[in-house]
Motif scaffolding. Structure first.
Motif, mmCIF file in Angstrom:
data_model
loop_
_atom_site.group_PDB
_atom_site.id
_atom_site.type_symbol
_atom_site.label_atom_id
_atom_site.label_comp_id
_atom_site.label_asym_id
_atom_site.label_seq_id
_atom_site.Cartn_x
_atom_site.Cartn_y
_atom_site.Cartn_z
ATOM 1 N N ARG A 48 0.853 -1.170 0.000
ATOM 2 C CA ARG A 48 0.000 0.000 0.000
ATOM 3 C C ARG A 48 0.897 1.230 0.000
ATOM 4 O O ARG A 48 0.530 2.293 0.423
ATOM 5 C CB ARG A 48 -0.876 0.024 1.247
ATOM 6 N N HIS A 49 2.125 1.053 -0.428
ATOM 7 C CA HIS A 49 3.168 1.985 -0.083
ATOM 8 C C HIS A 49 3.408 3.073 -1.108
ATOM 9 O O HIS A 49 3.286 2.837 -2.304
ATOM 10 C CB HIS A 49 4.463 1.187 0.094
ATOM 11 N N VAL A 50 3.772 4.245 -0.602
ATOM 12 C CA VAL A 50 4.084 5.345 -1.486
ATOM 13 C C VAL A 50 5.315 5.032 -2.348
ATOM 14 O O VAL A 50 5.475 5.552 -3.434
ATOM 15 C CB VAL A 50 4.264 6.645 -0.672
ATOM 16 N N GLY B 178 5.844 2.242 -3.776
ATOM 17 C CA GLY B 178 5.571 1.165 -4.706
ATOM 18 C C GLY B 178 5.890 -0.144 -4.012
ATOM 19 O O GLY B 178 6.198 -0.154 -2.812
ATOM 20 N N LEU C 210 3.614 10.693 -4.091
ATOM 21 C CA LEU C 210 3.273 9.876 -5.256
ATOM 22 C C LEU C 210 3.759 10.529 -6.548
ATOM 23 O O LEU C 210 4.223 9.858 -7.470
ATOM 24 C CB LEU C 210 1.752 9.658 -5.309
#
Lengths: 448, 426
Positions: free
Chosen positions: B82-84, B86, B189
């Motif tokens: 769920r990570h910024v 990636g 992002l």
């Protein structure tokens, strides 16, 4: 726009791929959670809200503008600060509440972390029947006592001297608590209920109140075991569900788990709204049917229980998100009840609203095709589309009828009720997350 | 900042965790947690908090009970991120996927592979110091600390030097994107997408014509027949820039801050003896590390300290609190680079040392122990000793300093001073 399947990919409403490889080798669906998350979050930046807003002083005073941002932009908002998911659209909130397979509500005994708590008897039919019988018989009289004493003064605080007092007197009388103990019982009950808050100081105090209430009730219960009366404690003692005798712990837990906010909070909010909307006020006091509609509109427009927590029983995909097992969902009644997709002019207080159902909301089922204001804390909505004659009315209906009766009694004893000069009452919560209601409603009136 | 100033009580209002006072000086609250609430159920934030040294250590070691991932490895869905950044190993809980990725890259940051990079670190440190040495003063955060790590990493990856300033902008946005704030997430992002667009052609090229740089090694590295995908490489580069760049930057700034303001009497010791920079690094990682908290999810019900943490609950491991635990360290609120009850040498993932001393928790312990621990330590020590060797009579430019702070709840990032001015003679 709903999601569509194209070239073995599921395209989400943002036009992004939310699912690839729709089949595993065994034929079951296959998901890539990072695809759901990453792409959804790229399309759904949350820059319109700061996490601090959801716990801010502004939110405590007036949650509506903040939850409107969530509802309009992030209907399933991942709140990293409070480690929860905010659900704010009407249909989403009701869907979570009618979905017992995937979500659960945790009882107040869980909040207290009680080991081997007693049984909650609130859903037992004989108790509901006794409560209905008592309320129908005595609500008028209890409200009249309050109204008469107010009428003699010519002024008063409707929030405390009417709304809070009526709700508490009704409970005390129904349990047949000796009048000398009324103050002590009220304090214990209130402390016990406030202890379910997130505030550890209140919780500690609530724990003590639970113990004190147990001690207080011991002799009372012993007496009523020998000489049962018509009060609700006597009814509880005689219930003995599953052939196990009712214990003191059962009675305390039953009192703990009952809703204590809707009657008090909605009555205060109803009169706040009426007094700040003179035209609606005149309409509502003109007959009982319109007072009932005003009450229902209050429950929608300014419900006192503005949110409720649900917990995911297991990993489940909802609203374009993968919700992990154990996740806490904040179901916001404040947001859902003012959803413009459901209600026209949702921020307006309209007594004879035409787009609102007059019955309890039951998940996705709507009695006459219309939605009703979501009211938490009144137990599970009845599964019956209509209440069979041999069943007591639901707590939702009982609370509604009682509040309307009390308001009618007030109107019949007091004339020309107005806000006291120079006052500008408002709704607020004592702390973030607690009952959102009017705590001070100074009024003047004349005796009829 | 050196000592807890308030007298701690027993009750903790969970709203305190959101206040600027806590972000600046969390230590009195940590003490209350350790002493009165070794397990604190924070219902306001829907989480449990563990704060004592051995409890944090135990949770780090216990992969059966605590998982870093939000989702269950045996759930109906594949693991992911769920990570910024990636897809990257931070999000792959205690799974085989985590082990696979970690095994491919971990070896690049220790031993001979690390030693290969040391001359380059010396050279970069000298170049950075050259840029301000004639001024007689330096703002350590921006002119020194933030300049070294990013240049080291971009050099390791073999990225063009003329783009280094762009990388600094990206990693600051990436790290802020890990915080709670939506605006920062959006910026994070955006930075990530720009970085990915930048790096895509480089990955394609180095997969065909690998060089000696780290990016090439990642493109071709194999472990048991498994290679990293392009997405995984990009996620790892984001992680490397952010976790390897920003944390080391903050570490360097924090070391200088503590020597200048917390223990000015020990500044000269370090200037005189460059071997003490590693001690300074270790004590900084104990006393007030860059990262104070790690999040875990319980995989089963945990009974601890007469309390129960339910299954699938969010748990914060306050390693910043564990590091100040009187049960593990004498005089824990005193910053002392000569401390004899702290393991001062290199850390390891077991957290157990032959000298019998306790280690700091700043890098975590166990399966998710920081991969870049040796790199961060050596890079910080080299850069700081290089600077110390070229200056005399170093002193704070301003007598007062507002102190180190964590970022606010509406933003993100690591603990660091906003700025840090030092005067010196050459």
């Amino acid at each position: 726009m709903a999601s569509v399947i194209k070239d073995d990919q599921v395209i989400g409403k943002n036009g992004v791929i939310i699912r690839k490889h729709p089949q595993r080798s065994d034929g079951s669906p296959k998901y890539r959670t990072y695809e759901i998350y990453q792409r959804e979050r790229v399309g759904e930046s949350t820059e319109k809200i700061k996490p601090g807003q959801l716990i801010s002083e502004n939110y405590r005073q007036d949650p509506y503008p903040t939850v409107a941002v969530l509802r309009e932009h992030y209907p399933c908002y991942r709140d990293w600060l409070s480690n929860s998911y905010w659900i704010t659209e009407y249909n989403d909130v009701t869907s979570i509440f009618s979905d017992e397979a995937n979500f659960e509500t945790r009882p107040k005994t869980w909040v207290y972390g009680l080991e081997n708590p007693g049984r909650n008897l609130n859903e037992e039919l004989p108790l509901l029947e006794a409560e209905e019988k008592f309320t129908d018989a005595r609500a008028d009289e209890i409200a009249t006592t309050i109204a008469v004493s107010l009428a003699q003064k010519g002024h008063g605080n409707l929030a405390t001297e009417f709304a809070a007092r009526f709700a508490m007197n009704l409970l005390i009388t129904s349990l047949d608590i000796p009048s000398a103990d009324a103050g002590q019982f009220t304090s214990l009950f209130w402390r016990m209920q406030r202890g379910t808050s997130w505030n550890p100081a209140l919780r500690e105090d609530g724990r003590k109140a639970l113990d004190e209430l147990t001690h207080y009730l011991e002799p009372l219960v012993a007496t009523r075991k020998k000489q049962p009366g018509e009060d609700l404690i006597s009814v509880m003692i005689q219930l003995a569900p599953s052939d196990e005798p009712t214990t003191i712990d059962d009675i305390v837990v039953t009192l703990l788990e009952r809703d204590h906010e809707t009657l008090h909070g909605t009555l205060a909010n109803l009169w706040f709204l009426l007094l700040t909307h003179p035209e609606e006020h005149q309409q509502a006091i003109s007959d009982r049917r319109l007072m009932k509609l005003a009450y229902l509109e209050t429950l929608r427009h300014s419900t006192p229980v503005i949110y409720a927590h649900r917990y995911a029983r297991h990993e489940v995909e909802r609203f374009g998100r993968l919700i992990p097992e154990g996740a806490q969902l904040v179901c916001s009644a404040a947001a859902a009840n003012r959803d413009p997709k459901i209600f026209n002019d949702p921020n307006k207080f309209i007594v004879d609203r035409k787009d609102m159902c007059q019955r309890e909301s039951r998940g996705q089922y709507r009695a006459d095709g219309l939605a009703a204001g979501i009211a938490f804390g009144l137990g599970k909505p009845s599964i019956h589309p209509a209440i069979p004659e041999d069943r007591p009315r639901s707590r939702y209906a009982l609370t509604r009828d009682t509040a309307v009766t009390a308001s009618q009694v007030l109107v019949s004893h007091l004339d020309n009720i107005r806000l006291a000069k120079g006052t500008s009452p408002k709704l607020s919560a004592l702390t973030v997350g607690e009952m959102h209601t009017c705590w001070k409603l100074p009024v003047t009136f004349s005796k009829k | 900042m050196s000592e807890a100033k308030k007298t701690p009580g027993t009750e903790i209002d969970p709203r305190v965790f959101d206040t600027p006072e806590f972000q600046k000086d969390p230590f009195p609250i940590y003490q209350q947690l350790r002493d009165h609430h070794p397990i604190y159920h924070d219902r306001f934030h829907n989480r449990w908090i563990i704060s004592r040294y051995w409890d944090v250590d135990g949770a780090f070691q216990d992969n059966e009970s605590y998982d870093r991932a939000v989702y269950k490895p045996d759930g109906p869905y594949d693991f992911g991120s769920r990570h910024v950044f990636g897809p990257n190993i931070l999000e792959y809980g205690n799974s085989g996927e985590h082990r696979r990725l970690r095994n491919i890259v971990a070896g690049q940051f220790v031993g001979q592979k690390l030693q290969d990079f040391i001359p380059m670190i010396h050279q970069i440190a000298d170049e950075v110091i050259d840029s301000f040495i004639d001024d007689g003063e330096v703002e350590i955060v921006k002119q020194f600390a933030s300049q070294v790590p990013i240049r080291v990493i971009s050099n390791m990856l073999g990225l063009p030097r003329e783009d280094e300033d762009t990388f600094v902008g990206w990693y600051q946005a990436l790290i802020a994107g890990l915080g709670f704030g939506g605006e920062h997430l959006t910026a994070g992002l955006k930075a990530r997408n720009e970085m990915w667009d930048y790096i895509d052609p480089l990955i394609a090229e180095r997969s065909k014509n690998p060089g000696e740089d780290l990016l090439s090694r990642m493109c071709v590295a194999e472990m048991d027949g498994s290679k990293m995908t392009a997405e995984e490489i990009k996620g790892f580069v984001a992680l490397l820039l952010a976790a390897g760049g920003d944390t080391t930057e903050k570490a360097i700034a924090n070391m200088w801050y503590h020597l200048m303001y917390t223990r000015p009497d020990q500044l000269q010791d370090v200037i005189d003896n460059e071997d003490l920079w590693e001690n300074t690094f270790t004590e900084m990682m104990r006393y007030d590390p860059v990262v104070h908290a790690q999040f875990r999810h319980t995989t089963r019900e945990i009974q601890i300290h007469n309390d129960v943490i339910p299954e699938r609950a969010g748990v914060i491991l306050y390693l910043g609190a564990g590091n100040r635990d009187e049960r593990a360290f004498k005089d824990p609120n005193t910053f002392d680079i000569h401390r004899n009850d702290l393991h001062m040498g290199k850390e390891n993932r077991s957290g157990r040392y032959k000298d019998g001393k306790n280690g700091h928790l700043g890098f975590g312990i166990g399966q998710h122990f920081c991969m870049g621990y040796a790199m961060a330590r050596q890079e910080s020590a080299i850069a700081c000793s290089k600077l110390a060797a070229r200056i005399k009579n170093s002193r704070p430019k301003y007598a007062e300093h507002e102190g180190i702070s964590s970022p606010s709840i509406d933003s993100g990032g690591f603990r660091t001073p906003a700025e840090l001015w030092m005067k010196f003679d050459t």
